[in-house]
Scaffold this active site. Structure first.
Site, PDB file in Angstrom:
ATOM      1  N   CYS A   1     -38.432 -40.418  33.518  1.00 25.82           N
ATOM      2  CA  CYS A   1     -38.608 -41.573  34.427  1.00 25.82           C
ATOM      3  C   CYS A   1     -37.840 -41.033  35.647  1.00 25.82           C
ATOM      4  CB  CYS A   1     -37.626 -42.678  33.827  1.00 25.82           C
ATOM      5  SG  CYS A   1     -36.090 -42.310  32.916  1.00 25.82           S
ATOM      6  N   SER A   2     -36.485 -41.491  36.042  1.00 25.62           N
ATOM      7  CA  SER A   2     -35.923 -40.952  37.228  1.00 25.62           C
ATOM      8  C   SER A   2     -34.776 -40.190  36.675  1.00 25.62           C
ATOM      9  CB  SER A   2     -35.239 -41.942  37.994  1.00 25.62           C
ATOM     10  OG  SER A   2     -34.632 -41.351  39.087  1.00 25.62           O
ATOM     11  N   ALA A   3     -33.757 -40.372  35.757  1.00 25.33           N
ATOM     12  CA  ALA A   3     -32.938 -39.793  35.312  1.00 25.33           C
ATOM     13  C   ALA A   3     -33.221 -39.046  33.699  1.00 25.33           C
ATOM     14  CB  ALA A   3     -31.708 -40.669  35.143  1.00 25.33           C
TER      15      ALA A   3
END
Length: 420
Positions: free
Chosen positions: A353-355
């Protein structure tokens, strides 16, 4: 079929969309931290190919070869129907790109021609009809019992108590590699790092990337993944090296490039059928794509320049996760997960995802549960999440995401009991 264990509820903002603009991008302190719930296992295999710093050359693409449009309707405040991007890519920064204001929440989708349909909606509907291999009276009774237990947990807020217990669990682990000065700029968030014991090494020199091997054992079977952050501009080359070295044929991307006006993941694939993405060691070709209502399928050929070896990779980008919270409907995410599982052939599935902990953790957890249901196996959501957190800190990052794991499983079980 047995069930999971405890939890509690209230919406919590997670990494997928809440960072403020950094004032001083020249210091490490500007890298965002989680201010939220954080947290080794089997020995992981080693790989080949030396990791060297590679250069991105997207700027070589002439504008007349492609046009980028945002086909995806916005789920945040602003809702432009189309955004044409013609400016050059912004340079890499010392701190996380998530600090950059970048426009509306949209998924970047190339406007291309000469593509072939990859999957039909009918096929996806079929995949969403999760059914055990054995579905006799005894198994139906077991499913009813499991459903009753899960519903009671939800009604009694036991799920929230489970999540609290996971948060309080002390999981000592070392993050020495991610904290080395030479590696800090490779992290999107300063406190979301891989454990040394489960990090994915690059090349013979075992270079660093913010990615973790995740092995989940359920009902005697092991499910193998790589959980990683969304690539930064400076780590795109490392990302593709990781994919090739691990012989992974599926990338599950559970974020849009831009959410809430914040860059969540850099565009690490080619934006034209006519022009490949040129990296120092790799050349990435976009061969086909399909834009569905809730996710985008992209088919790549990744060529290692030194050997000419070609590797097929399918990227699945889920585009309907809202800027905050969880999807309003579980149905689209069920189809997405089932299609990813059907597409998986080789290597660990790469999920980001992002993190690389919140939505990524939800994907891994629910995928394992779906496989358990199909195989008439028991499952325990709390145990699955606990296993993940032993291998990457903070997997399934928020209470809301943890509750969504239960919600999506409940929906599948309820539908299952309506089948003849």
């Amino acid at each position: 079929m047995s069930s999971p264990r405890d939890f509690r509820a209230e919406p919590v903002n997670d990494y997928e969309g809440n960072d403020s603009e950094a004032e001083d991008l020249n210091f490490r302190e500007t890298l965002p931290s989680s201010s939220q719930e954080n947290t080794p296992r089997s020995k992981v295999f080693e790989n080949k190919v030396n990791s060297e710093k590679v250069k991105l050359s997207l700027r070589n693409f002439p504008h007349n070869d492609y046009e980028d449009v945002f086909e995806e309707p916005s789920e945040s405040g602003s809702d432009p129907s189309m955004w044409t991007a013609r400016g050059p890519f912004r340079r890499d920064r010392w701190s996380s790109e998530d600090e950059e204001a970048a426009g509306p929440s949209q998924a970047l989708s190339p406007l291309l021609s000469d593509t072939r349909k990859i999957v039909s909606e009918g096929e996806l509907d079929q995949l969403a009809q999760i059914r055990p291999l054995i579905f006799n009276f005894h198994e139906q009774t077991a499913i009813k019992d499991c459903l009753k237990i899960l519903e009671e947990k939800t009604a009694a807020y036991d799920i929230m108590q489970e999540f609290m217990a996971l948060e309080l669990k002390n999981l000592p682990g070392e993050f020495n590699s991610g904290n080395q000065p030479s590696n800090r700029e490779k992290n999107r968030y300063r406190d979301i790092l891989p454990y040394d014991s489960t990090r994915v090494p690059l090349g013979k020199s075992k270079d660093y990337i913010n990615a973790s091997y995740i092995r989940i054992v359920n009902c005697g079977e092991e499910y193998f993944y790589i959980a990683t952050q969304g690539p930064l501009l400076s780590t795109i080359d490392d990302f593709w090296q990781m994919v090739l070295e691990n012989n992974s044929n599926v990338i599950a991307m559970i974020t849009r490039e831009i959410e809430g006006g914040i860059i969540k993941c850099y565009h690490y694939w080619p934006i034209s059928l006519k022009k490949p993405l040129e990296l120092k060691h790799f050349r990435v070709f976009l061969e086909n794509y399909q834009i569905l209502q809730y996710f985008i399928i992209r088919m790549f050929q990744v060529v290692e320049k030194s050997t000419g070896t070609s590797h097929s990779v399918k990227q699945l980008q889920f585009t309907k996760w809202p800027d905050h919270g969880t999807p309003a409907s579980a149905d689209s995410f069920i189809k997405y997960i089932r299609y990813a599982r059907k597409s998986h052939l080789t290597g660990p599935m790469v999920v980001h995802c992002s993190a690389g902990i919140g939505r990524t953790g939800v994907f891994l957890c629910v995928d394992v549960v779906f496989c358990a249901i199909v195989k008439n196996c028991s499952f325990n959501i709390m145990d699955i999440v606990a296993q993940m957190r032993e291998q990457r800190s903070g997997m399934v990052q928020t209470k809301e995401q943890y509750h969504f794991c239960y919600d999506i499983v409940l929906e599948v079980l309820r539908k299952l009991l309506t089948l003849d």
